[in-house]
Design a protein around this motif. Structure first.
Motif, mmCIF file in Angstrom:
data_model
loop_
_atom_site.group_PDB
_atom_site.id
_atom_site.type_symbol
_atom_site.label_atom_id
_atom_site.label_comp_id
_atom_site.label_asym_id
_atom_site.label_seq_id
_atom_site.Cartn_x
_atom_site.Cartn_y
_atom_site.Cartn_z
ATOM 1 N N HIS A 119 0.860 -1.185 0.000
ATOM 2 C CA HIS A 119 0.000 0.000 0.000
ATOM 3 C C HIS A 119 0.895 1.234 0.000
ATOM 4 O O HIS A 119 1.989 1.208 0.572
ATOM 5 C CB HIS A 119 -0.882 -0.021 1.261
ATOM 6 N N PRO A 120 0.455 2.336 -0.611
ATOM 7 C CA PRO A 120 1.280 3.558 -0.610
ATOM 8 C C PRO A 120 1.600 4.076 0.793
ATOM 9 O O PRO A 120 2.636 4.699 0.995
ATOM 10 C CB PRO A 120 0.420 4.570 -1.366
ATOM 11 N N ASP A 121 0.723 3.812 1.759
ATOM 12 C CA ASP A 121 0.929 4.278 3.133
ATOM 13 C C ASP A 121 1.183 3.115 4.093
ATOM 14 O O ASP A 121 0.912 3.209 5.289
ATOM 15 C CB ASP A 121 -0.291 5.082 3.613
ATOM 16 N N TYR A 122 1.719 2.024 3.555
ATOM 17 C CA TYR A 122 1.946 0.832 4.377
ATOM 18 C C TYR A 122 2.714 1.199 5.638
ATOM 19 O O TYR A 122 3.678 1.962 5.596
ATOM 20 C CB TYR A 122 2.734 -0.224 3.595
ATOM 21 N N CYS A 123 2.275 0.636 6.757
ATOM 22 C CA CYS A 123 2.948 0.890 8.027
ATOM 23 C C CYS A 123 2.942 -0.392 8.848
ATOM 24 O O CYS A 123 1.880 -0.931 9.151
ATOM 25 C CB CYS A 123 2.255 2.020 8.784
ATOM 26 N N PHE A 124 4.126 -0.878 9.161
ATOM 27 C CA PHE A 124 4.235 -2.068 10.003
ATOM 28 C C PHE A 124 3.740 -1.746 11.411
ATOM 29 O O PHE A 124 3.831 -0.608 11.866
ATOM 30 C CB PHE A 124 5.688 -2.541 10.082
ATOM 31 N N ALA A 125 3.223 -2.764 12.090
ATOM 32 C CA ALA A 125 2.782 -2.587 13.477
ATOM 33 C C ALA A 125 3.981 -2.148 14.329
ATOM 34 O O ALA A 125 5.109 -2.579 14.097
ATOM 35 C CB ALA A 125 2.217 -3.903 14.007
ATOM 36 N N ASP A 126 3.729 -1.276 15.273
ATOM 37 C CA ASP A 126 4.753 -0.790 16.209
ATOM 38 C C ASP A 126 5.875 -0.007 15.536
ATOM 39 O O ASP A 126 6.986 0.072 16.057
ATOM 40 C CB ASP A 126 5.346 -1.951 17.035
ATOM 41 N N VAL A 127 5.604 0.543 14.344
ATOM 42 C CA VAL A 127 6.582 1.372 13.632
ATOM 43 C C VAL A 127 5.890 2.682 13.280
ATOM 44 O O VAL A 127 4.708 2.699 12.933
ATOM 45 C CB VAL A 127 7.082 0.650 12.345
ATOM 46 N N GLU A 128 6.599 3.764 13.364
ATOM 47 C CA GLU A 128 6.038 5.072 13.005
ATOM 48 C C GLU A 128 5.764 5.130 11.496
ATOM 49 O O GLU A 128 6.521 4.534 10.713
ATOM 50 C CB GLU A 128 7.000 6.198 13.390
ATOM 51 N N PRO A 129 4.726 5.840 11.055
ATOM 52 C CA PRO A 129 4.395 5.916 9.625
ATOM 53 C C PRO A 129 5.543 6.426 8.749
ATOM 54 O O PRO A 129 5.676 5.995 7.604
ATOM 55 C CB PRO A 129 3.207 6.872 9.574
ATOM 56 N N ASP A 130 6.376 7.310 9.281
ATOM 57 C CA ASP A 130 7.462 7.844 8.448
ATOM 58 C C ASP A 130 8.760 7.042 8.556
ATOM 59 O O ASP A 130 9.784 7.430 8.002
ATOM 60 C CB ASP A 130 7.717 9.320 8.758
ATOM 61 N N ASP A 131 8.719 5.909 9.243
ATOM 62 C CA ASP A 131 9.908 5.056 9.348
ATOM 63 C C ASP A 131 10.238 4.470 7.975
ATOM 64 O O ASP A 131 9.355 3.970 7.275
ATOM 65 C CB ASP A 131 9.651 3.928 10.357
ATOM 66 N N GLU A 132 11.493 4.532 7.596
ATOM 67 C CA GLU A 132 11.917 4.063 6.269
ATOM 68 C C GLU A 132 11.673 2.573 6.046
ATOM 69 O O GLU A 132 11.557 2.127 4.912
ATOM 70 C CB GLU A 132 13.405 4.361 6.067
ATOM 71 N N SER A 133 11.592 1.786 7.106
ATOM 72 C CA SER A 133 11.367 0.349 6.951
ATOM 73 C C SER A 133 10.064 0.056 6.216
ATOM 74 O O SER A 133 9.942 -0.972 5.539
ATOM 75 C CB SER A 133 11.379 -0.356 8.304
ATOM 76 N N ASN A 134 9.090 0.972 6.314
ATOM 77 C CA ASN A 134 7.804 0.779 5.641
ATOM 78 C C ASN A 134 7.932 0.763 4.121
ATOM 79 O O ASN A 134 7.048 0.257 3.432
ATOM 80 C CB ASN A 134 6.816 1.874 6.060
ATOM 81 N N LEU A 135 9.023 1.314 3.589
ATOM 82 C CA LEU A 135 9.211 1.357 2.133
ATOM 83 C C LEU A 135 9.207 -0.032 1.502
ATOM 84 O O LEU A 135 8.861 -0.177 0.333
ATOM 85 C CB LEU A 135 10.513 2.075 1.772
ATOM 86 N N THR A 136 9.573 -1.054 2.266
ATOM 87 C CA THR A 136 9.607 -2.405 1.686
ATOM 88 C C THR A 136 8.240 -2.845 1.186
ATOM 89 O O THR A 136 8.149 -3.698 0.307
ATOM 90 C CB THR A 136 10.137 -3.449 2.697
ATOM 91 N N ASN A 137 7.173 -2.284 1.750
ATOM 92 C CA ASN A 137 5.814 -2.689 1.382
ATOM 93 C C ASN A 137 4.989 -1.538 0.828
ATOM 94 O O ASN A 137 3.762 -1.605 0.799
ATOM 95 C CB ASN A 137 5.095 -3.300 2.594
ATOM 96 N N ARG A 138 5.653 -0.487 0.363
ATOM 97 C CA ARG A 138 4.929 0.651 -0.207
ATOM 98 C C ARG A 138 4.924 0.563 -1.726
ATOM 99 O O ARG A 138 5.975 0.490 -2.359
ATOM 100 C CB ARG A 138 5.534 1.974 0.279
ATOM 101 N N SER A 139 3.728 0.570 -2.260
ATOM 102 C CA SER A 139 3.498 0.436 -3.700
ATOM 103 C C SER A 139 2.742 1.679 -4.189
ATOM 104 O O SER A 139 2.219 2.438 -3.381
ATOM 105 C CB SER A 139 2.658 -0.823 -3.955
ATOM 106 N N PRO A 140 2.668 1.874 -5.504
ATOM 107 C CA PRO A 140 1.963 3.068 -6.005
ATOM 108 C C PRO A 140 0.474 3.085 -5.677
ATOM 109 O O PRO A 140 -0.115 4.148 -5.513
ATOM 110 C CB PRO A 140 2.165 3.011 -7.517
ATOM 111 N N TYR A 141 -0.136 1.921 -5.579
ATOM 112 C CA TYR A 141 -1.569 1.767 -5.303
ATOM 113 C C TYR A 141 -1.740 0.592 -4.342
ATOM 114 O O TYR A 141 -0.843 -0.245 -4.214
ATOM 115 C CB TYR A 141 -2.352 1.479 -6.599
ATOM 116 N N PRO A 142 -2.895 0.467 -3.697
ATOM 117 C CA PRO A 142 -3.132 -0.711 -2.862
ATOM 118 C C PRO A 142 -3.057 -1.985 -3.712
ATOM 119 O O PRO A 142 -3.621 -2.053 -4.803
ATOM 120 C CB PRO A 142 -4.550 -0.489 -2.329
ATOM 121 N N VAL A 143 -2.313 -2.970 -3.206
ATOM 122 C CA VAL A 143 -2.090 -4.223 -3.937
ATOM 123 C C VAL A 143 -2.328 -5.401 -3.005
ATOM 124 O O VAL A 143 -1.855 -5.417 -1.865
ATOM 125 C CB VAL A 143 -0.640 -4.302 -4.494
ATOM 126 N N PHE A 144 -3.050 -6.393 -3.521
ATOM 127 C CA PHE A 144 -3.201 -7.691 -2.866
ATOM 128 C C PHE A 144 -2.426 -8.688 -3.729
ATOM 129 O O PHE A 144 -2.827 -8.950 -4.864
ATOM 130 C CB PHE A 144 -4.674 -8.101 -2.777
#
Length: 192
Positions: free
Chosen positions: A117-142
Motif C-alpha cells: 500500500h502507498p501508506d503501508y505501516c508495520f505494526a509498532d513502527v512510526e508511519p514515516d519510518d523508512e522500513s515501511n518502504l519495503t511494502n509501499r506500492s503506487p496503489y493498494p495491492v493484494f
C-alpha cells in the motif's frame, strides 16, 4: 500517489509494473520474483471496484483463475485497487476479509496474500519510518501467492529465508534520498 480518477487503468498497470521491476525485483526485495516476471507468469489485474464487495469479487475471480491455471502459465497475481482503500487502516482491516475468502474456499495452505500500500505501516513502527518502504506500492495491492511456488523457490534459495525481511529493511534504509525519490516517486509528489 496520483488520484485514481485521473489515471487510466493502463497507467495504473504500467506504474505497478514499474514498481515491480524497479523496486521489488530491482532491489531484490523478493528474491523469487525475477524469474516469473521474466517468464511472463505474473498477472497484474487492475480492479475498478470501489466497494468491499467488488474487491472481494475481484480477489475471488483471480484466486479461481490461479486455481484453474497451470503454474507454468500463471505463477502469481497482483490485484491492484486504485479506486479503493486509499486509507491504509481500511485496507489493513480488509485483509482479514481477504483471508476469510482463502479459508472459506479451502485454500489455506494453497494460497496466501501479501499486502502492499502507498501508506503501508508495520505494526509498532512510526508511519514515516523508512522500513515501511519495503511494502509501499503506487496503489493498494493484494499479492496472491501460490504456497507451492514459495516452497519451490525456497529449495533453490541459497540464503536464510527468515532473514529476507531484515535484509530488505536494511536495503531500503541504505538508499539515498535521490534513490528513494527515483524509486518511489508516488510517495514524494504530495510532499514536493
Amino acid at each position: 500517489m496520483a488520484s485514481a480518477h485521473t489515471v487510466s487503468l493502463q497507467d495504473v498497470e504500467a506504474q505497478t509494473t514499474e514498481w515491480l521491476e524497479n523496486v521489488v525485483i530491482g532491489l531484490n526485495l523478493c528474491p523469487f520474483a525475477a524469474k516469473p516476471q521474466r517468464n511472463k507468469q505474473i498477472k497484474i489485474e487492475v480492479s475498478e471496484g470501489n466497494t468491499d464487495e467488488a474487491v472481494m469479487e475481484a480477489l475471488l475471480t483471480e484466486l479461481n483463475l490461479l486455481e484453474s491455471s497451470d503454474m507454468t502459465d500463471l505463477e502469481t497475481t497482483l490485484v491492484v485497487t486504485p479506486n479503493y482503500f486509499q486509507d491504509f487502516d481500511d485496507y489493513n482491516q480488509f485483509l482479514d476479509v481477504a483471508d476469510m475468502i482463502i479459508d472459506q474456499f479451502g485454500w489455506r495452505g494453497i494460497y496466501q496474500i501479501a499486502s502492499f500500500h502507498p501508506d503501508y505501516c508495520f505494526a509498532d513502527v512510526e508511519p514515516d519510518d523508512e522500513s515501511n518502504l519495503t511494502n509501499r506500492s503506487p496503489y493498494p495491492v493484494f499479492h496472491l501467492i501460490r504456497e507451492a511456488s514459495i516452497e519451490k523457490a525456497l529449495k533453490y534459495y541459497g540464503g536464510d529465508a527468515d532473514a529476507i525481511p531484515d535484509i530488505n529493511i536494511d536495503r531500503v534504509c541504505s538508499l539515498s534520498n535521490d534513490e528513494k525519490k527515483a524509486l518511489f516517486p508516488y510517495l514524494f509528489r504530495a510532499h514536493d
